[in-house]
Motif scaffolding. Structure first.
Motif, mmCIF file in Angstrom:
data_model
loop_
_atom_site.group_PDB
_atom_site.id
_atom_site.type_symbol
_atom_site.label_atom_id
_atom_site.label_comp_id
_atom_site.label_asym_id
_atom_site.label_seq_id
_atom_site.Cartn_x
_atom_site.Cartn_y
_atom_site.Cartn_z
ATOM 1 N N VAL A 1 -0.731 10.378 1.949
ATOM 2 C CA VAL A 1 -2.119 10.609 2.333
ATOM 3 C C VAL A 1 -2.599 11.901 1.683
ATOM 4 O O VAL A 1 -1.919 12.928 1.741
ATOM 5 C CB VAL A 1 -2.278 10.714 3.863
ATOM 6 C CG1 VAL A 1 -3.737 10.964 4.242
ATOM 7 C CG2 VAL A 1 -1.756 9.444 4.546
ATOM 8 N N THR A 2 -3.753 11.849 1.033
ATOM 9 C CA THR A 2 -4.337 13.038 0.416
ATOM 10 C C THR A 2 -5.769 13.222 0.911
ATOM 11 O O THR A 2 -6.370 12.300 1.487
ATOM 12 C CB THR A 2 -4.349 12.940 -1.121
ATOM 13 O OG1 THR A 2 -5.226 11.886 -1.523
ATOM 14 C CG2 THR A 2 -2.947 12.671 -1.663
ATOM 15 N N ASN A 3 -6.318 14.409 0.669
ATOM 16 C CA ASN A 3 -7.716 14.670 1.000
ATOM 17 C C ASN A 3 -8.372 15.428 -0.150
ATOM 18 O O ASN A 3 -7.781 15.580 -1.222
ATOM 19 C CB ASN A 3 -7.836 15.421 2.324
ATOM 20 C CG ASN A 3 -7.273 16.829 2.271
ATOM 21 O OD1 ASN A 3 -6.545 17.186 1.345
ATOM 22 N ND2 ASN A 3 -7.598 17.631 3.258
ATOM 23 N N THR A 4 -9.603 15.900 0.067
ATOM 24 C CA THR A 4 -10.352 16.572 -1.008
ATOM 25 C C THR A 4 -10.800 17.956 -0.542
ATOM 26 O O THR A 4 -11.989 18.184 -0.307
ATOM 27 C CB THR A 4 -11.577 15.739 -1.428
ATOM 28 O OG1 THR A 4 -12.437 15.554 -0.295
ATOM 29 C CG2 THR A 4 -11.153 14.383 -1.967
ATOM 30 N N PRO A 5 -9.881 18.901 -0.411
ATOM 31 C CA PRO A 5 -10.258 20.227 0.058
ATOM 32 C C PRO A 5 -11.001 21.023 -1.010
ATOM 33 O O PRO A 5 -10.933 20.701 -2.198
ATOM 34 C CB PRO A 5 -8.901 20.872 0.371
ATOM 35 C CG PRO A 5 -7.971 20.225 -0.598
ATOM 36 C CD PRO A 5 -8.450 18.806 -0.721
ATOM 37 N N LEU B 1 0.837 -1.199 0.000
ATOM 38 C CA LEU B 1 0.000 0.000 0.000
ATOM 39 C C LEU B 1 0.872 1.249 0.000
ATOM 40 O O LEU B 1 1.696 1.445 0.897
ATOM 41 C CB LEU B 1 -0.919 0.005 1.224
ATOM 42 C CG LEU B 1 -1.860 1.204 1.325
ATOM 43 C CD1 LEU B 1 -2.893 1.181 0.210
ATOM 44 C CD2 LEU B 1 -2.545 1.242 2.688
ATOM 45 N N LYS B 2 0.652 2.126 -0.989
ATOM 46 C CA LYS B 2 1.498 3.306 -1.126
ATOM 47 C C LYS B 2 0.746 4.630 -0.954
ATOM 48 O O LYS B 2 1.370 5.657 -0.686
ATOM 49 C CB LYS B 2 2.172 3.301 -2.504
ATOM 50 C CG LYS B 2 3.145 2.152 -2.707
ATOM 51 C CD LYS B 2 4.275 2.200 -1.665
ATOM 52 C CE LYS B 2 5.274 1.077 -1.875
ATOM 53 N NZ LYS B 2 6.328 1.088 -0.820
ATOM 54 N N ILE B 3 -0.584 4.629 -1.133
ATOM 55 C CA ILE B 3 -1.320 5.887 -1.059
ATOM 56 C C ILE B 3 -2.731 5.676 -0.507
ATOM 57 O O ILE B 3 -3.413 4.709 -0.867
ATOM 58 C CB ILE B 3 -1.392 6.597 -2.431
ATOM 59 C CG1 ILE B 3 -2.186 7.910 -2.312
ATOM 60 C CG2 ILE B 3 -1.931 5.687 -3.515
ATOM 61 C CD1 ILE B 3 -2.110 8.797 -3.542
ATOM 62 N N ILE B 4 -3.134 6.582 0.363
ATOM 63 C CA ILE B 4 -4.494 6.640 0.889
ATOM 64 C C ILE B 4 -5.085 7.956 0.398
ATOM 65 O O ILE B 4 -4.722 9.035 0.869
ATOM 66 C CB ILE B 4 -4.513 6.577 2.423
ATOM 67 C CG1 ILE B 4 -3.961 5.236 2.907
ATOM 68 C CG2 ILE B 4 -5.919 6.807 2.965
ATOM 69 C CD1 ILE B 4 -3.705 5.185 4.402
#
Length: 319
Positions: A95-99, A70-73
């Motif tokens: 780790v990324t989000n959706t701003p 696993l490399k990205i959430i």
């Protein structure tokens, strides 16, 4: 070259799933239920990336058990308090989000809660639906006027600024408290308060729009509620952890606050049933971003982050 494998534990919008399946090998959980710790760990050995929601908890314990595959959430949310970012970084997991894409939808719902609490929407709806509307007088169903009132915003990020723009359409006087003052072009005439306590004193309506952090958890307690004007209204469309719910219930029952509008609670799902007997508390089931347009935008933002990562670029929304 084999396509990356992506695990999606929740049933995202049809447009999001269609695009995901076009570009990736997708493993979609059969049941639209929160992914458990064991499922997350199991799927980390089968997937190169994940698109979880706020319902999936990436604690330090879970992070320590994740498979190196696993490399990205790529979170389908703006908040990341469900992720132990330090522990995930130690495992070299992006780790990324959706701003930003959910700013307007969340601000819309906050304004709905504010209007509903101010104009006694729960009580009025019950009276009409039950057939109990059998009289009228000038003193009947008198509420609190929003137009021209003072709105205090805690957290002037994207959602807070969107709420401020909508409030100006109601000729509200906008005040805010933030970690730092905004430049004039973003402030748009709003009055800055260096301290939360200063903001509370002038807030006929107070909207919480900040993240839940160790510093903000429980910040709206008995002392803070006491600083708000008599007859004021609290709106929380951010995180339930920001509010001491027992203290809120007390000031509602005592009449110090005229009402509250809540989209989030300490216990989710479920909420706080102690609030249910108070018709001056308007409640929604954490649905701030729940519009079709915004759900598509959130899903596409998560996929944009995955696309960047697997093409060798830094995702725009990496944390």
């Amino acid at each position: 070259m084999a396509r990356p494998v992506i695990w999606i534990p929740r049933h995202l919008s049809p447009a999001t799933l269609e695009r995901a399946r076009r570009d990736y090998d997708v493993i979609l959980k059969d049941q639209d239920t929160p992914g458990t710790a064991e499922e997350i760990v199991e799927m980390s050995a089968r997937a190169d990336g994940m698109i979880p929601c706020h319902s999936e908890q990436f604690t330090a314990e879970v992070a320590g058990r994740l498979d190196p595959r696993l490399k990205i959430i790529a979170n389908h949310s703006v908040g990341t308090d469900h992720c132990d970012l330090k522990a995930l970084k130690a495992r070299d997991i992006t780790v990324t989000n959706t701003p930003d894409v959910l700013n307007d939808a969340t601000a819309e719902l906050a304004f709905m809660l504010m209007l509903g609490a101010a104009r006694r929407a729960v009580e009025g709806d019950r009276i009409v639906r039950s057939g109990g509307w059998d009289s009228w007088s000038p003193s009947y169903m008198v509420g609190k006027q929003v137009t021209g009132a003072r709105l205090g915003i805690v957290g002037m990020g994207g959602v807070g600024r969107a709420l401020g723009r909508k409030a100006r359409g109601f000729d509200m006087e906008v005040h805010y408290h933030n970690r730092q003052r905004l430049p004039p072009d973003l402030e748009q005439g709003a009055s800055y308060h260096e301290t939360l306590d200063s903001l509370l004193e002038v807030s006929d309506f107070l909207s919480l729009n900040c993240p839940a952090t160790p510093e903000t958890t429980g910040m709206m307690n008995a002392d803070r509620f006491a600083r708000m004007p008599q007859g004021s209204i609290l709106v929380n469309a951010a995180r339930g952890a920001l509010v001491d719910e027992d203290a809120l219930l007390s000031v509602i029952e005592e009449g110090h606050l005229a009402g509250a509008g809540l989209d989030c609670f300490l216990t989710e799902p479920g909420g706080n049933q102690a609030f249910a007997g108070h018709e001056n508390i308007v409640m929604m089931p954490h649905a701030g971003s729940a519009t079709a347009k915004t759900r598509d935008a959130m899903g596409f933002c998560a996929l944009d982050n995955l696309d960047s990562f697997f093409s060798g670029d830094d995702p725009e929304d990496a944390l």
